[in-house]
Design an enzyme around this catalytic site. Structure first.
Site, PDB file in Angstrom:
ATOM      1  N   HIS A   1      -2.800   2.320   8.297  1.00 42.74           N
ATOM      2  CA  HIS A   1      -3.910   1.539   7.732  1.00 42.74           C
ATOM      3  C   HIS A   1      -4.067   0.263   8.535  1.00 42.74           C
ATOM      4  O   HIS A   1      -3.068  -0.354   8.920  1.00 42.74           O
ATOM      5  CB  HIS A   1      -3.623   1.221   6.265  1.00 42.74           C
ATOM      6  CG  HIS A   1      -4.502   0.158   5.690  1.00 42.74           C
ATOM      7  ND1 HIS A   1      -5.862   0.321   5.556  1.00 42.74           N
ATOM      8  CD2 HIS A   1      -4.228  -1.082   5.223  1.00 42.74           C
ATOM      9  CE1 HIS A   1      -6.368  -0.793   5.031  1.00 42.74           C
ATOM     10  NE2 HIS A   1      -5.405  -1.663   4.820  1.00 42.74           N
TER      11      HIS A   1
ATOM     12  N   GLU B   1     -17.543  11.922  22.635  1.00 40.16           N
ATOM     13  CA  GLU B   1     -16.282  12.575  22.275  1.00 40.16           C
ATOM     14  C   GLU B   1     -15.919  12.448  20.792  1.00 40.16           C
ATOM     15  O   GLU B   1     -14.960  13.072  20.352  1.00 40.16           O
ATOM     16  CB  GLU B   1     -15.145  12.016  23.131  1.00 40.16           C
ATOM     17  CG  GLU B   1     -15.452  12.223  24.608  1.00 40.16           C
ATOM     18  CD  GLU B   1     -14.300  12.796  25.410  1.00 40.16           C
ATOM     19  OE1 GLU B   1     -13.173  12.374  25.155  1.00 40.16           O
ATOM     20  OE2 GLU B   1     -14.559  13.651  26.273  1.00 40.16           O
TER      21      GLU B   1
ATOM     22  N   GLU C   1       0.823  -1.219   0.000  1.00 46.14           N
ATOM     23  CA  GLU C   1       0.000   0.000   0.000  1.00 46.14           C
ATOM     24  C   GLU C   1       0.856   1.267   0.000  1.00 46.14           C
ATOM     25  O   GLU C   1       0.380   2.343   0.366  1.00 46.14           O
ATOM     26  CB  GLU C   1      -0.967   0.013   1.194  1.00 46.14           C
ATOM     27  CG  GLU C   1      -1.909  -1.171   1.289  1.00 46.14           C
ATOM     28  CD  GLU C   1      -2.910  -1.289   0.135  1.00 46.14           C
ATOM     29  OE1 GLU C   1      -2.912  -0.416  -0.749  1.00 46.14           O
ATOM     30  OE2 GLU C   1      -3.662  -2.277   0.127  1.00 46.14           O
TER      31      GLU C   1
ATOM     32  N   HIS D   1     -13.013  -3.395   3.793  1.00 43.53           N
ATOM     33  CA  HIS D   1     -11.565  -3.650   3.890  1.00 43.53           C
ATOM     34  C   HIS D   1     -10.969  -3.119   5.199  1.00 43.53           C
ATOM     35  O   HIS D   1     -10.374  -3.871   5.950  1.00 43.53           O
ATOM     36  CB  HIS D   1     -10.848  -3.049   2.670  1.00 43.53           C
ATOM     37  CG  HIS D   1      -9.366  -3.292   2.663  1.00 43.53           C
ATOM     38  ND1 HIS D   1      -8.658  -3.661   1.540  1.00 43.53           N
ATOM     39  CD2 HIS D   1      -8.444  -3.225   3.654  1.00 43.53           C
ATOM     40  CE1 HIS D   1      -7.388  -3.835   1.850  1.00 43.53           C
ATOM     41  NE2 HIS D   1      -7.228  -3.550   3.128  1.00 43.53           N
TER      42      HIS D   1
ATOM     43  N   HIS E   1      -7.343  -2.986   9.876  1.00 40.06           N
ATOM     44  CA  HIS E   1      -8.613  -3.668   9.599  1.00 40.06           C
ATOM     45  C   HIS E   1      -9.448  -3.852  10.873  1.00 40.06           C
ATOM     46  O   HIS E   1      -9.697  -4.986  11.293  1.00 40.06           O
ATOM     47  CB  HIS E   1      -8.331  -5.048   8.991  1.00 40.06           C
ATOM     48  CG  HIS E   1      -7.460  -5.051   7.776  1.00 40.06           C
ATOM     49  ND1 HIS E   1      -6.734  -6.147   7.376  1.00 40.06           N
ATOM     50  CD2 HIS E   1      -7.194  -4.079   6.857  1.00 40.06           C
ATOM     51  CE1 HIS E   1      -6.068  -5.865   6.258  1.00 40.06           C
ATOM     52  NE2 HIS E   1      -6.309  -4.619   5.931  1.00 40.06           N
TER      53      HIS E   1
END
Ligand code: 2HA
Ligand code: ZN
Length: 271
Positions: free
Chosen positions: A139, A169, A116, A210, A141
């Site tokens: 990144h 919050e 990525e 994803h 999951h």
């Protein structure tokens, strides 16, 4: 030369990857992190001329020429980062309009940066345009955010409003909301460009079915952003199938704006 494994940025990177794994956000080789480093941070620990090898990036990003990144490796497991940081992490410096990455440290088994990398580098370019203090793209999951993309409308305003309503919050932590991409093929320049475009207006970008991308000025802040959104999604997944008796109203969200001196994304709250 000082020991790079004791560098504060390295210690924090290792702790963050471990913590993300412990949260269940990074199964197997899931997830990736890139941290932009200042040249003086790197040269205190490494010979900047000592290029181990050069890796083509497959994209162009002239804004990143000369920039240094500590980044997780492709196919590597977050679970293992703490035991072999020099195999699972690498430090690269970009050049040639961002088309080449000189490896200065790490990826010791001959590996390379995350698949990525385009989404990370293009997101750094986008976030730096908005905030010159941005240093991190992350990144992962997280299960509840992912689950939510199966059952909730993917409209960004609707998705954001639901998250804001799940914990008091949330609006304070991410007043700009979360942006959402439809399912797209990962690891490509196309999803990288789409993510970067979304990063111009929010630090959180959901990849439907994803995971999520977060950006911020340091690892703690970026982790905290994802953690807060994931907590909200968890609450949503606990209540989505139940009758909603109470909620946080737009009037209450406006009170939070005033109390914490933040501004909700334009047009996302009723007056
Ligand atoms: O394998 O999470 O999106 C790492 C990923 C790809
Ligand atoms: Zn992923």
């Amino acid at each position: 030369m000082k020991n790079i494994l004791e560098a504060p940025f390295m210690v924090e990177m290792i702790r963050t990857a471990t913590n993300m794994y412990d949260h269940g956000w990074d199964e197997r080789n899931g997830g990736n992190i890139s941290l932009m480093l200042e040249p003086e941070q790197v040269t205190a620990y490494l010979d900047a001329e000592g290029v181990l090898r050069t890796i083509p990036t497959g994209f162009t990003a002239p804004e990143l020429d000369g920039k240094y990144f500590l980044v997780t490796g492709t196919g590597k497991y977050f679970k293992n980062v703490q035991y072999a940081p020099d195999v699972n992490l690498g430090i690269v410096r970009l050049r040639d309009q961002g088309r080449q990455a000189d490896l200065l440290w790490g990826f010791a088994d001959g590996g390379q940066f995350t698949s990525e990398f385009p989404a990370h580098m293009m997101s750094h370019v986008a976030r730096l345009k908005v905030d010159d203090k941005n240093r991190v793209v992350m990144h992962c999951h997280p299960a509840n955010l992912l689950a939510m993309t199966y059952v909730h409308d993917l409209d960004e305003k609707a998705f954001t409003r639901t998250l804001w309503q799940m914990c008091t919050e949330c609006i304070v932590v991410f007043p700009e909301g979360v942006n959402v991409l439809p399912w797209m093929l990962c690891g490509t320049n196309e999803i990288g460009e789409a993510t970067a475009e979304k990063m111009l207006t929010a630090r959180l970008v959901v990849w439907s079915q994803h995971g999520i991308y977060g950006a911020g000025k340091d690892l703690d802040e970026t982790f905290g952003l994802i953690e807060t959104a994931e907590k909200a999604a968890e609450i949503y997944m606990k209540i989505a199938h139940l009758p909603r008796v109470n909620t946080i109203t737009d009037d209450q969200l406006h009170q939070l704006e005033r109390r914490f001196n933040i501004r909700a994304r334009e047009g996302y709250l009723d007056d």
